[in-house]
Design a protein around this motif. Structure first.
Motif, PDB file in Angstrom:
ATOM      1  N   SER A   1      40.327  37.842  35.990  1.00  9.76           N
ATOM      2  CA  SER A   1      40.910  37.522  34.698  1.00  9.76           C
ATOM      3  C   SER A   1      39.952  37.862  33.570  1.00  9.76           C
TER       4      SER A   1
ATOM      5  N   ARG B   1      44.920  35.908  27.602  1.00  4.51           N
ATOM      6  CA  ARG B   1      44.285  35.968  28.916  1.00  4.51           C
ATOM      7  C   ARG B   1      44.973  37.040  29.737  1.00  4.51           C
TER       8      ARG B   1
ATOM      9  N   SER C   1      45.274  39.007  33.399  1.00  5.85           N
ATOM     10  CA  SER C   1      45.017  38.817  34.824  1.00  5.85           C
ATOM     11  C   SER C   1      45.283  40.110  35.565  1.00  5.85           C
TER      12      SER C   1
ATOM     13  N   SER D   1      48.648  41.706  34.148  1.00  2.00           N
ATOM     14  CA  SER D   1      49.647  40.914  33.440  1.00  2.00           C
ATOM     15  C   SER D   1      48.958  40.139  32.330  1.00  2.00           C
ATOM     16  N   GLY D   2      49.764  39.642  31.396  1.00  5.77           N
ATOM     17  CA  GLY D   2      49.229  38.757  30.369  1.00  5.77           C
ATOM     18  C   GLY D   2      48.979  39.380  29.015  1.00  5.77           C
TER      19      GLY D   2
ATOM     20  N   GLN E   1      39.502  36.392  29.815  1.00  6.69           N
ATOM     21  CA  GLN E   1      39.846  35.482  28.733  1.00  6.69           C
ATOM     22  C   GLN E   1      39.317  36.059  27.438  1.00  6.69           C
TER      23      GLN E   1
END
Length: 120
Positions: A79, A19, A21, A7-8, A81
């Motif tokens: 995650s 970001r 995830s 996701s993200g 970033q």
């Protein structure tokens, strides 16, 4: 078996941040390494970043200093970033996990991918 769901992803202007995830479920106790890949024209996929079971990280040269991979305390979410994004970072990013090695040559599990688009 392990299931991975990313996701993200999304659209961002060059210089911006996103970001990603990846939530792992299933037999997560077996997971050693986790990572992120993206496709390369003419090839399959290239490693973007990876993290071992004891939180050692490695990065592709083209993202060093811009991207950071991390895991949460429960080890169920990894995650990515992404800062200082460039148009050439545009790709589908795939989460991956392996149950056999912290430095796998072949990864066992893959997510469905998250689209990242970086505009000028």
């Amino acid at each position: 078996q392990v299931q991975l769901v990313e996701s993200g992803g999304g659209l961002v202007q060059a210089g911006g941040s996103l970001r990603l995830s990846c939530a792992a479920s299933g037999n997560i106790a077996t997971i050693k390494a986790m990572g992120w890949y993206r496709p390369v024209p003419g090839e399959q996929r290239e490693l973007v970043a990876a993290i071992t079971s004891n939180d050692l990280t490695r990065y592709a040269d083209f993202v060093k200093g811009r991207f950071t991979i991390s895991k949460d305390n429960s080890k169920t979410t990894v995650s990515l970033q992404m800062n200082s994004l460039k148009p050439e970072d545009t790709a589908v990013y795939y989460c991956t996990a392996d149950a056999a090695s912290d430095y796998p040559s072949w990864w066992d599990y893959w997510g469905q991918g998250a689209q990242v688009t970086v505009s000028l």
